[in-house]
Design a protein around this motif. Structure first.
Motif, mmCIF file in Angstrom:
data_model
loop_
_atom_site.group_PDB
_atom_site.id
_atom_site.type_symbol
_atom_site.label_atom_id
_atom_site.label_comp_id
_atom_site.label_asym_id
_atom_site.label_seq_id
_atom_site.Cartn_x
_atom_site.Cartn_y
_atom_site.Cartn_z
ATOM 1 N N GLY A 342 18.177 60.656 20.242
ATOM 2 C CA GLY A 342 19.037 59.433 20.907
ATOM 3 C C GLY A 342 20.653 59.769 20.663
ATOM 4 O O GLY A 342 20.708 60.840 20.489
ATOM 5 N N THR A 343 21.453 58.971 20.674
ATOM 6 C CA THR A 343 22.810 59.219 20.382
ATOM 7 C C THR A 343 23.170 58.831 18.961
ATOM 8 O O THR A 343 22.438 58.005 18.211
ATOM 9 C CB THR A 343 23.847 58.344 21.426
ATOM 10 N N PRO A 344 24.301 59.005 18.407
ATOM 11 C CA PRO A 344 24.738 58.292 17.114
ATOM 12 C C PRO A 344 25.014 56.909 17.084
ATOM 13 O O PRO A 344 25.033 56.461 16.137
ATOM 14 C CB PRO A 344 26.153 59.212 16.615
ATOM 15 N N LEU A 465 6.532 57.086 7.253
ATOM 16 C CA LEU A 465 7.087 56.675 8.581
ATOM 17 C C LEU A 465 7.661 57.902 9.248
ATOM 18 O O LEU A 465 7.817 58.071 10.479
ATOM 19 C CB LEU A 465 8.044 55.406 8.688
ATOM 20 N N VAL A 466 8.557 58.599 8.533
ATOM 21 C CA VAL A 466 9.146 59.717 9.047
ATOM 22 C C VAL A 466 8.841 60.906 8.001
ATOM 23 O O VAL A 466 8.278 60.622 6.986
ATOM 24 C CB VAL A 466 10.673 59.456 8.974
ATOM 25 N N ASP A 467 9.206 62.183 8.726
ATOM 26 C CA ASP A 467 8.728 63.284 7.743
ATOM 27 C C ASP A 467 10.030 63.917 7.440
ATOM 28 O O ASP A 467 9.960 65.081 6.422
ATOM 29 C CB ASP A 467 8.099 64.331 8.897
ATOM 30 N N GLY A 468 11.249 63.607 7.536
ATOM 31 C CA GLY A 468 12.477 64.109 6.770
ATOM 32 C C GLY A 468 13.616 63.400 7.264
ATOM 33 O O GLY A 468 13.644 62.539 8.249
ATOM 34 N N VAL A 469 14.528 63.453 6.259
ATOM 35 C CA VAL A 469 15.932 62.751 6.368
ATOM 36 C C VAL A 469 16.898 63.794 6.443
ATOM 37 O O VAL A 469 16.971 64.511 5.456
ATOM 38 C CB VAL A 469 16.056 61.714 5.209
ATOM 39 N N GLY A 470 17.563 63.619 7.615
ATOM 40 C CA GLY A 470 18.839 64.561 7.594
ATOM 41 C C GLY A 470 20.472 64.076 7.270
ATOM 42 O O GLY A 470 20.249 62.891 6.654
ATOM 43 N N PRO A 471 21.352 64.758 7.283
ATOM 44 C CA PRO A 471 22.637 64.271 7.116
ATOM 45 C C PRO A 471 23.113 63.322 7.808
ATOM 46 O O PRO A 471 22.604 62.888 8.839
ATOM 47 C CB PRO A 471 23.597 65.755 7.086
ATOM 48 N N ARG A 472 24.016 62.257 6.964
ATOM 49 C CA ARG A 472 24.588 61.175 7.684
ATOM 50 C C ARG A 472 25.585 61.605 8.964
ATOM 51 O O ARG A 472 25.688 60.926 9.765
ATOM 52 C CB ARG A 472 25.290 60.053 6.907
ATOM 53 N N PRO A 474 27.038 62.922 12.165
ATOM 54 C CA PRO A 474 26.465 63.172 13.303
ATOM 55 C C PRO A 474 26.298 64.619 13.622
ATOM 56 O O PRO A 474 25.137 65.203 14.000
ATOM 57 C CB PRO A 474 26.962 62.463 14.461
ATOM 58 N N ALA A 475 27.230 65.381 13.528
ATOM 59 C CA ALA A 475 27.505 66.795 13.758
ATOM 60 C C ALA A 475 26.455 67.751 12.761
ATOM 61 O O ALA A 475 25.758 68.185 13.248
ATOM 62 C CB ALA A 475 28.843 67.331 13.778
ATOM 63 N N ALA A 476 26.623 67.280 11.584
ATOM 64 C CA ALA A 476 25.700 67.870 10.587
ATOM 65 C C ALA A 476 24.151 67.450 10.735
ATOM 66 O O ALA A 476 23.400 68.488 10.555
ATOM 67 C CB ALA A 476 26.244 67.492 9.366
ATOM 68 N N PHE A 477 24.041 66.104 11.308
ATOM 69 C CA PHE A 477 22.551 66.044 11.585
ATOM 70 C C PHE A 477 22.085 66.894 12.842
ATOM 71 O O PHE A 477 20.925 67.229 12.681
ATOM 72 C CB PHE A 477 22.523 64.384 11.780
ATOM 73 N N ASP A 478 22.922 66.993 13.597
ATOM 74 C CA ASP A 478 22.389 67.830 14.918
ATOM 75 C C ASP A 478 22.075 69.195 14.388
ATOM 76 O O ASP A 478 21.197 69.711 14.798
ATOM 77 C CB ASP A 478 23.613 67.683 16.109
ATOM 78 N N GLU A 479 22.975 69.664 13.766
ATOM 79 C CA GLU A 479 22.649 71.020 13.171
ATOM 80 C C GLU A 479 21.390 71.237 12.680
ATOM 81 O O GLU A 479 20.705 72.078 12.606
ATOM 82 C CB GLU A 479 23.873 71.703 12.480
ATOM 83 N N TRP A 480 21.280 70.216 11.600
ATOM 84 C CA TRP A 480 20.027 70.288 10.747
ATOM 85 C C TRP A 480 18.795 69.924 11.709
ATOM 86 O O TRP A 480 17.760 70.536 11.442
ATOM 87 C CB TRP A 480 20.121 69.062 9.777
ATOM 88 N N LEU A 481 18.856 69.179 12.478
ATOM 89 C CA LEU A 481 17.940 68.898 13.739
ATOM 90 C C LEU A 481 17.067 70.176 14.115
ATOM 91 O O LEU A 481 16.013 70.253 14.144
ATOM 92 C CB LEU A 481 18.202 67.726 14.601
#
Length: 554
Positions: A342-344, A465-472, A474-481
């Motif tokens: 989705g989006t942030p 329910l989920v397999d991993g949790v990334g940074p809060r 948004p840009a850092a999460f996209d990189e982690w994703l």
């Protein structure tokens, strides 16, 4: 510590606060405030908390309460800011920095001493008020809440009087409610100013204007490119899917995604896509800005990324069909992993209740909508050509939470809250009777559906329910994703995850079996209204209490 969250609604921030405080081991109660001061006081007296925190409160705290219990208001403005329209002014005035303040309740609104405060940089391009609130405001509020609890445990702590507190935004002051007439714009103004004014009133109350011969309230505004024609300001000069481009005074376009035609102007009073409100629009097809597009696909090596944008998380019938087309295209590519994200601002909240409520035949529209979103879920569940990853970039509820579980892997951004259950008189579908037990087991799946409580990202990870949790961020999460997707694309990880999916598909009844059983239940809810879906839906769309909404319809 026994903490009471006194709120006007159990909204996203309130849910984040509740889940975080519970995770810290506190005893946390929720009380919904109303205009009856005595009822609020009686509730607080019965609960007898050590501390009251108000993450989202529109009503005044009764004097009987704040004099007897330490009561802290989370105000969406920096120190010195007072009034009910803080974010509206911050966006309208293009403030470069804004803040959140935790202040003690006193007789005068927003005038109490300071417990905690945070500031943040405002987005350079205006975002809707709801996105600002659920993003940087909520993040700052959560930091303030954590500090408030820490200080409440310190017997020597005394909050700082406002007149003595440093002011990160020196000109912050008391301002009145921003009235509807003060929100108005003229199409002859620059496009950027129009977008800013609409953003300051989105998602409520919207900005009144005239468009296509109708008096409407405008929402979901985006800055477009140069208008090639000599059309006068206010003219519709283009369309893209369900949005329209309107000429502004500086020869640039303003894209409008959502409109509401008020009842007193002859409309239905429901916020819908611009195309649904305006009807047939005679304008050329024009490419919309990326921020407005419903789906966008890109490829990074072995990873495909399909980004889905749904306004307020609602996925209507037509949008679900567009998403399915894009998903089919993405799954046909020779990538090994597909990320569905989705989006942030939003991931998904399931079917579009507004479109259903406004339809000529709401039951028929609801049935088509649930089948359309089920088709998306089925495509994710049954695909055997790629591994699929659902990325909860933002909070998700009901069918939207279940949609993410249809993927082989689910990842979440820190701070996201999932509501993995159904309400408002629907049994629910989205293949949840297949995907939820697949992840957490039959017993826990039933408990989640019955308890109807929010689950934050870290708790979701603990539950499976989920397999991993990334940074809060948004840009850092996209990189982690992308990093996570590339890890899953490695031969060994891909094989293990793929084989696990095939084993479940092979050893259980086919997903179509679960969909058929769910739809049999949904048919009774949608067509027979066995559980009050009609009244609950109307209450949600009209933003009325359920009993009042039911009385209004009767």
């Amino acid at each position: 510590m026994h903490i009471l969250l006194l709120v006007s609604a159990f909204n996203g921030l309130s849910q984040r606060a509740w889940t975080a405080l519970c995770a810290e081991g506190h005893e946390v109660d929720i009380a919904l405030a109303d205009i009856d001061a005595e009822a609020i006081a009686d509730t607080v007296t019965d609960l007898a908390p050590d501390l009251i925190i108000c993450p989202f409160l529109k009503h005044r705290v009764p004097e009987k309460v704040w004099r007897a219990w330490p009561t802290v208001i989370i105000h969406p403005g920096p120190v010195g800011d007072r009034g009910p329209s803080s974010l509206d002014y911050a966006i309208t005035d293009a403030e470069p920095r804004w803040g959140v303040t935790a202040l003690q309740a006193v007789e005068e609104m927003d005038a109490g001493p300071i417990w905690a405060t945070r500031t943040f940089g405002m987005p350079p391009i205006p975002v809707p008020k709801s996105a600002l609130y659920n993003g940087p405001v909520a993040d700052a509020a959560m930091e303030c809440i954590a500090e408030v609890v820490e200080k409440a445990l310190d017997p020597d702590f005394t909050p700082v009087p406002q007149e003595e507190a440093p002011r990160a935004v020196p000109h912050a002051t008391t301002r009145p409610l921003l009235k509807r007439d003060e929100r108005l714009f003229d199409w002859s103004q620059p496009a950027s100013e129009i977008v800013r004014r609409i953003a300051a009133s989105d998602s409520t109350p919207g900005v009144r204007t005239e468009l296509g011969g109708l008096i409407v309230h405008a929402y979901d505004a985006h800055l477009g490119g140069k208008v090639e024609s000599a059309a006068p300001p206010g003219t519709i000069v283009g369309k893209y899917e369900d949005a329209v481009a309107v000429a502004a005074g500086d020869d640039r376009a303003v894209w409008i995604g959502r409109l509401k035609h008020p009842r007193k102007e002859g409309g239905n009073g429901v916020k819908l896509s611009a195309a649904a409100v305006l009807g047939h629009v005679s304008a050329p097809h024009v490419e919309a800005p990326l921020s407005l597009r419903e789906v966008e696909y890109e490829r990074i090596g072995p990873v495909g990324l399909l980004t889905v944008r749904s306004h307020n998380g609602a996925m209507g019938t037509i949008q679900c069909r567009r998403i399915l087309d894009a998903l089919d295209y993405a799954l046909d590519q020779d990538t090994s992993v597909l990320v569905f994200k989705g989006t942030p601002e939003f991931f998904s909240n399931g079917i579009d209740l507004n479109a259903i409520e406004a339809a000529e035949d709401p039951a028929k529209e609801a049935w088509e909508n649930i089948n359309a979103i089920n088709d998306v879920c089925t495509a994710l569940v049954t695909d055997t050509g790629q591994l699929t990853i659902a990325a909860y970039t933002a909070s998700a509820g009901a069918g939207g939470a279940m949609l993410g579980l249809a993927a082989d892997v689910a990842l979440a951004r820190d701070g996201v809250v999932l509501n993995p259950y159904y309400d408002i008189g629907l049994f629910g579908s989205e293949l949840h009777t297949y995907t939820l037990p697949r992840r957490v087991g039959v017993e826990l799946a039933g408990q989640l559906l019955d308890d109807k409580q929010p689950v934050d990202a870290n708790a979701a990870l603990h539950l499976g329910l989920v397999d991993g949790v990334g940074p809060r961020d948004p840009a850092a999460f996209d990189e982690w994703l992308i990093e996570q997707a590339e890890l899953y694309a490695s031969p060994e990880n891909w094989r293990q995850t793929y084989e696990a999916k095939l084993r479940f598909l092979t050893n259980s009844r086919p997903p179509a079996y679960y969909a058929a059983r769910e739809l049999a239940e949904m048919a009774q809810d949608i067509f027979d209204d066995r559980s009050g879906f009609r009244a609950a839906r109307h209450a949600f769309v009209s933003k009325q209490p359920l009993q009042a909404a039911h009385a209004a319809r009767v």
